[in-house]
Motif scaffolding. Structure first.
Motif, PDB file in Angstrom:
ATOM      1  N   ILE A  10      -7.298  -1.578 -31.950  1.00 15.94           N
ATOM      2  CA  ILE A  10      -6.330  -2.471 -31.294  1.00 15.94           C
ATOM      3  C   ILE A  10      -7.067  -3.367 -30.295  1.00 15.94           C
ATOM      4  N   GLU A  11      -7.931  -2.761 -29.495  1.00 20.99           N
ATOM      5  CA  GLU A  11      -8.680  -3.539 -28.498  1.00 20.99           C
ATOM      6  C   GLU A  11      -9.562  -4.590 -29.163  1.00 20.99           C
ATOM      7  N   ALA A  12     -10.218  -4.240 -30.265  1.00 16.55           N
ATOM      8  CA  ALA A  12     -11.061  -5.203 -30.984  1.00 16.55           C
ATOM      9  C   ALA A  12     -10.216  -6.341 -31.548  1.00 16.55           C
ATOM     10  N   CYS A  13      -9.031  -6.008 -32.053  1.00 20.86           N
ATOM     11  CA  CYS A  13      -8.138  -7.041 -32.596  1.00 20.86           C
ATOM     12  C   CYS A  13      -7.668  -7.996 -31.507  1.00 20.86           C
ATOM     13  N   VAL A  14      -7.290  -7.447 -30.356  1.00 16.57           N
ATOM     14  CA  VAL A  14      -6.828  -8.290 -29.255  1.00 16.57           C
ATOM     15  C   VAL A  14      -7.970  -9.179 -28.753  1.00 16.57           C
ATOM     16  N   GLU A  15      -9.162  -8.612 -28.595  1.00 14.06           N
ATOM     17  CA  GLU A  15     -10.311  -9.405 -28.160  1.00 14.06           C
ATOM     18  C   GLU A  15     -10.633 -10.512 -29.158  1.00 14.06           C
ATOM     19  N   CYS A  16     -10.557 -10.185 -30.433  1.00  9.28           N
ATOM     20  CA  CYS A  16     -10.836 -11.176 -31.469  1.00  9.28           C
ATOM     21  C   CYS A  16      -9.778 -12.272 -31.472  1.00  9.28           C
ATOM     22  N   ALA A  17      -8.516 -11.880 -31.374  1.00  3.02           N
ATOM     23  CA  ALA A  17      -7.438 -12.870 -31.347  1.00  3.02           C
ATOM     24  C   ALA A  17      -7.633 -13.834 -30.177  1.00  3.02           C
ATOM     25  N   GLN A  18      -7.976 -13.295 -29.019  1.00  2.00           N
ATOM     26  CA  GLN A  18      -8.200 -14.144 -27.850  1.00  2.00           C
ATOM     27  C   GLN A  18      -9.392 -15.070 -28.064  1.00  2.00           C
ATOM     28  N   ALA A  19     -10.468 -14.548 -28.651  1.00  2.00           N
ATOM     29  CA  ALA A  19     -11.645 -15.378 -28.926  1.00  2.00           C
ATOM     30  C   ALA A  19     -11.307 -16.493 -29.909  1.00  2.00           C
ATOM     31  N   CYS A  20     -10.519 -16.167 -30.918  1.00  2.00           N
ATOM     32  CA  CYS A  20     -10.126 -17.174 -31.914  1.00  2.00           C
ATOM     33  C   CYS A  20      -9.214 -18.236 -31.305  1.00  2.00           C
ATOM     34  N   GLU A  21      -8.281 -17.819 -30.463  1.00  2.00           N
ATOM     35  CA  GLU A  21      -7.388 -18.775 -29.795  1.00  2.00           C
ATOM     36  C   GLU A  21      -8.219 -19.718 -28.916  1.00  2.00           C
ATOM     37  N   HIS A  22      -9.171 -19.150 -28.178  1.00  2.00           N
ATOM     38  CA  HIS A  22     -10.030 -19.957 -27.309  1.00  2.00           C
ATOM     39  C   HIS A  22     -10.904 -20.896 -28.144  1.00  2.00           C
ATOM     40  N   CYS A  23     -11.458 -20.384 -29.217  1.00  2.00           N
ATOM     41  CA  CYS A  23     -12.320 -21.191 -30.075  1.00  2.00           C
ATOM     42  C   CYS A  23     -11.550 -22.377 -30.665  1.00  2.00           C
ATOM     43  N   ALA A  24     -10.381 -22.109 -31.190  1.00  2.00           N
ATOM     44  CA  ALA A  24      -9.572 -23.192 -31.776  1.00  2.00           C
ATOM     45  C   ALA A  24      -9.266 -24.262 -30.735  1.00  2.00           C
ATOM     46  N   ASP A  25      -8.882 -23.820 -29.546  1.00  2.00           N
ATOM     47  CA  ASP A  25      -8.569 -24.767 -28.476  1.00  2.00           C
ATOM     48  C   ASP A  25      -9.808 -25.563 -28.073  1.00  2.00           C
ATOM     49  N   SER A  26     -10.933 -24.883 -27.971  1.00  2.00           N
ATOM     50  CA  SER A  26     -12.178 -25.559 -27.596  1.00  2.00           C
ATOM     51  C   SER A  26     -12.633 -26.531 -28.682  1.00  2.00           C
ATOM     52  N   ALA A  55      -0.236  -5.268 -33.508  1.00  2.00           N
ATOM     53  CA  ALA A  55       1.172  -4.883 -33.407  1.00  2.00           C
ATOM     54  C   ALA A  55       1.503  -3.740 -34.357  1.00  2.00           C
ATOM     55  N   PHE A  56       1.031  -3.829 -35.597  1.00  2.00           N
ATOM     56  CA  PHE A  56       1.294  -2.772 -36.577  1.00  2.00           C
ATOM     57  C   PHE A  56       0.702  -1.447 -36.116  1.00  2.00           C
ATOM     58  N   MET A  57      -0.519  -1.492 -35.594  1.00  2.00           N
ATOM     59  CA  MET A  57      -1.135  -0.261 -35.104  1.00  2.00           C
ATOM     60  C   MET A  57      -0.427   0.257 -33.863  1.00  2.00           C
ATOM     61  N   SER A  58      -0.021  -0.636 -32.974  1.00  2.00           N
ATOM     62  CA  SER A  58       0.635  -0.226 -31.726  1.00  2.00           C
ATOM     63  C   SER A  58       1.923   0.533 -31.979  1.00  2.00           C
ATOM     64  N   ARG A  59       2.612   0.158 -33.043  1.00  2.00           N
ATOM     65  CA  ARG A  59       3.861   0.858 -33.338  1.00  2.00           C
ATOM     66  C   ARG A  59       3.680   1.963 -34.384  1.00  2.00           C
ATOM     67  N   GLY A  60       2.431   2.219 -34.780  1.00  2.00           N
ATOM     68  CA  GLY A  60       2.157   3.296 -35.721  1.00  2.00           C
ATOM     69  C   GLY A  60       2.757   3.061 -37.092  1.00  2.00           C
ATOM     70  N   SER A  61       2.793   1.813 -37.510  1.00  2.00           N
ATOM     71  CA  SER A  61       3.384   1.458 -38.799  1.00  2.00           C
ATOM     72  C   SER A  61       2.659   2.132 -39.958  1.00  2.00           C
TER      73      SER A  61
END
Length: 112
Positions: A10-26, A55-61
């Motif tokens: 989950i932490e790796a996914c969140v970090e990656c999502a943030q990096a991708c959002e920042h990269c796209a914006d940059s 999200a899927f992992m957070s809710r144990g889907s």
């Protein structure tokens, strides 16, 4: 499976999502935005996949492993695209994508 067992992924996914959002914006601020168009598109897809996997992992889907396999594939593609560009934000994004892909494959039991 408890979401606590997914914590590192989950932490790796969140970090990656943030990096991708920042990269796209940059990328949108680069002098030749057209040259960065595919990077921006891939960043956006990857960020969405990572947010969804977290999200899927957070809710144990029951579908978390399936979503993570797809997320790993998208992260691999994003890392390949970002590493083509010399900008710092693209290089950092590529590394975050590689790290996330590895975590997702491990979580899904399909470590490569």
């Amino acid at each position: 499976m408890s979401h606590e067992k997914y914590r590192s992924c989950i932490e790796a996914c969140v970090e990656c999502a943030q990096a991708c959002e920042h990269c796209a914006d940059s990328c949108l601020s680069e002098s030749d935005v057209q040259k960065m168009a595919e990077c921006i598109r891939t960043d956006r897809d990857c960020a969405q996949a990572c947010w969804t996997a977290a999200a899927f992992m957070s809710r144990g889907s029951q579908f978390a492993e399936d979503v993570c396999r797809i997320c790993a594939s998208i992260c691999d593609a994003c890392a390949q695209e970002c590493q083509k560009h010399e900008t710092d934000h693209c290089q950092k994004c590529a590394q975050a994508c590689r790290d996330c892909a590895e975590q997702c494959r491990q979580m899904a039991g399909a470590a490569a």
